[in-house]
Design an enzyme around this catalytic site. Structure first.
Site, mmCIF file in Angstrom:
data_model
loop_
_atom_site.group_PDB
_atom_site.id
_atom_site.type_symbol
_atom_site.label_atom_id
_atom_site.label_comp_id
_atom_site.label_asym_id
_atom_site.label_seq_id
_atom_site.Cartn_x
_atom_site.Cartn_y
_atom_site.Cartn_z
ATOM 1 N N CYS A 98 -16.679 0.583 1.020
ATOM 2 C CA CYS A 98 -15.402 -0.125 1.196
ATOM 3 C C CYS A 98 -14.892 -0.020 2.633
ATOM 4 C CB CYS A 98 -14.371 0.423 0.220
ATOM 5 S SG CYS A 98 -14.211 2.216 0.295
ATOM 6 N N ARG A 145 0.894 -1.178 0.000
ATOM 7 C CA ARG A 145 0.000 0.000 0.000
ATOM 8 C C ARG A 145 0.919 1.210 0.000
ATOM 9 N NH1 ARG A 145 -5.253 1.165 3.665
ATOM 10 N NH2 ARG A 145 -5.987 -0.284 2.079
ATOM 11 N N ARG A 202 -12.998 -9.547 1.841
ATOM 12 C CA ARG A 202 -11.597 -9.176 1.597
ATOM 13 C C ARG A 202 -10.701 -10.368 1.947
ATOM 14 N NH1 ARG A 202 -9.799 -3.931 1.226
ATOM 15 N NH2 ARG A 202 -7.902 -4.993 0.596
ATOM 16 N N ASP A 223 -18.243 6.174 -0.650
ATOM 17 C CA ASP A 223 -16.903 6.178 -0.035
ATOM 18 C C ASP A 223 -16.744 7.535 0.637
ATOM 19 O OD1 ASP A 223 -14.261 5.600 0.609
ATOM 20 O OD2 ASP A 223 -13.531 5.559 -1.465
ATOM 21 N N HIS A 274 -7.432 0.769 -6.305
ATOM 22 C CA HIS A 274 -7.539 -0.199 -5.196
ATOM 23 C C HIS A 274 -8.092 -1.513 -5.765
ATOM 24 C CE1 HIS A 274 -7.590 -1.661 -1.251
ATOM 25 N NE2 HIS A 274 -8.439 -0.848 -0.650
HETATM 26 N N1 CP Z 1 -11.169 -0.762 2.395
HETATM 27 C C1 CP Z 1 -9.908 -0.775 2.826
HETATM 28 O O1 CP Z 1 -8.945 -0.894 2.061
HETATM 29 O O2 CP Z 1 -9.781 -0.700 4.172
HETATM 30 P P1 CP Z 1 -8.430 -0.463 4.953
HETATM 31 O O3 CP Z 1 -7.953 0.934 4.656
HETATM 32 O O4 CP Z 1 -8.796 -0.634 6.404
HETATM 33 O O5 CP Z 1 -7.418 -1.489 4.519
#
Ligand code: CP
Length: 336
Positions: A269, A103, A297, A228, A130
């Site tokens: 999300c 990330r 997830r 979001d 993402h």
């Molecule tokens: N939706 C998502 O990626 O959540 P996090 O930022 O908690 O990983």
């Protein structure tokens, strides 16, 4: 050829469908308490330049359930980009782990990691996209689709800012042949440059991609209503303008949900700013699938890890394992 999971448009519809099939398979196995240990002994390096709950927990637990192990590598605790180049970090970590999840603040960082890594790199969110989230989202939609509707019949309406998740949903809908509409004030709609990226995929798949500043009209035939955050870290100075642009017209509340078919499902999300882009009533209401989405997830990460790592793993025979163990034990017996 070494492949990475950086962008859903790097994958064909058939490949994405197969990864979702594997997700369903591994979810069923998990529900039986029988997740196959397909990645026994394998390691995942997880680089996080930003905080995470779902991505971090899902990848780490997925790896453990598959018989492998994950390392949390946080800038400040590793040398990435500060005392060591991204290229050297990628090359070195690749010599020790079987797969990297990253990330990164900048999309270019994950591209650079992938360029120099000699193991697969999985994008766990950048300032551009993402992909793991939206693969999970489409899988969740298949689980909650109205009776009789197939994937290509589904209409997703994203109400809110053109976040990396919104743009990625547009990418995956274009690839899968689904219908995607973003409802937002014109200033916060997906940029023309990003729209251009899906023209070819949408033409090939038959997807419908559209934009509107009328959320009530957009959700009238929606199967899924998604939202979001309206602002993210670094956009604090824009909060008053964004509040004024989105509230109340673009908030997903009971009034907006009432404009959609009763079978429509609500998605987010997460993390969410409750009471801002969506109300508690909707988030915790009967149409909400946000917790299934979050749980998925985990199952999606398991499928991605198996898809990218399992074919690359050496599968030594019992005889070979016993031979190497014997050699080491014979050596050690001289000193013990
Ligand atoms: N939706 C998502 O990626 O959540 P996090 O930022 O908690 O990983």
């Amino acid at each position: 050829m070494l492949r990475h999971f950086i962008h859903v448009l790097d994958f064909s519809k058939d490949e994405l469908l197969r990864i979702m099939e594997l997700t369903a398979m591994l979810k069923r196995a998990d529900k039986d308490g029988a997740c196959p240990r397909l990645l026994s002994g394998a390691s995942l390096g997880m680089i996080f330049e930003e905080p995470s709950t779902r991505t971090r927990v899902s990848f780490e637990v997925a790896m453990t359930k598959l018989g492998g192990h994950a390392l949390y590598l946080r800038p400040g605790e590793i040398h990435l980009g500060a005392r060591e180049s991204i290229a050297d970090t990628a090359r070195v970590v690749s010599r020790m782990v079987d797969v990297i999840e990253a990330r990164t603040l900048k999309h270019q960082t994950v591209l650079d990691l992938a360029k120099y890594a000699t193991v697969p790199v999985i994008n766990g969110l950048t300032d551009f996209n993402h992909p793991t989230q939206v693969l999970c989202d489409v899988f969740s939609m298949t689980e909650h689709a109205p009776k009789g509707k197939k994937l290509e019949d589904l209409k997703l309406v994203f109400v809110g800012d053109a976040t990396n998740v919104c743009v990625s949903l547009m990418f995956i809908c274009a690839r899968m042949g689904m219908s995607f509409t973003q409802a937002a004030p014109e200033k916060y709609q997906v940029s023309q440059a990003h729209r251009d990226l899906v023209r070819e995929a949408a033409a090939e798949s038959g997807a419908s991609i559209s934009f509107s500043d009328d959320p009530a009209a957009a959700v009238a035939d929606a199967d899924f209503i998604y939202t979001d955050l309206w602002w993210w870290i670094g956009q604090e100075s824009e909060i008053p303008d964004r509040q004024a642009a989105f509230m109340p017209k673009f908030q997903v509340n009971a009034g907006l949900m009432a404009k959609a078919p009763p079978t429509a499902r609500f998605m987010h999300c997460l993390p969410a700013s409750r009471g801002v882009e969506a109300t508690d009533e909707v988030m915790d209401g009967p149409q909400s699938i946000i917790l299934d989405q979050s749980e998925n997830r985990l199952h999606t990460e398991k499928a991605l890890l198996v898809w990218f790592v399992y074919p690359r793993l050496k599968k030594p025979s019992d005889a070979l394992l016993a031979r190497h163990r014997g050699i080491a034990e014979d050596f050690l017996s001289d000193f013990m």
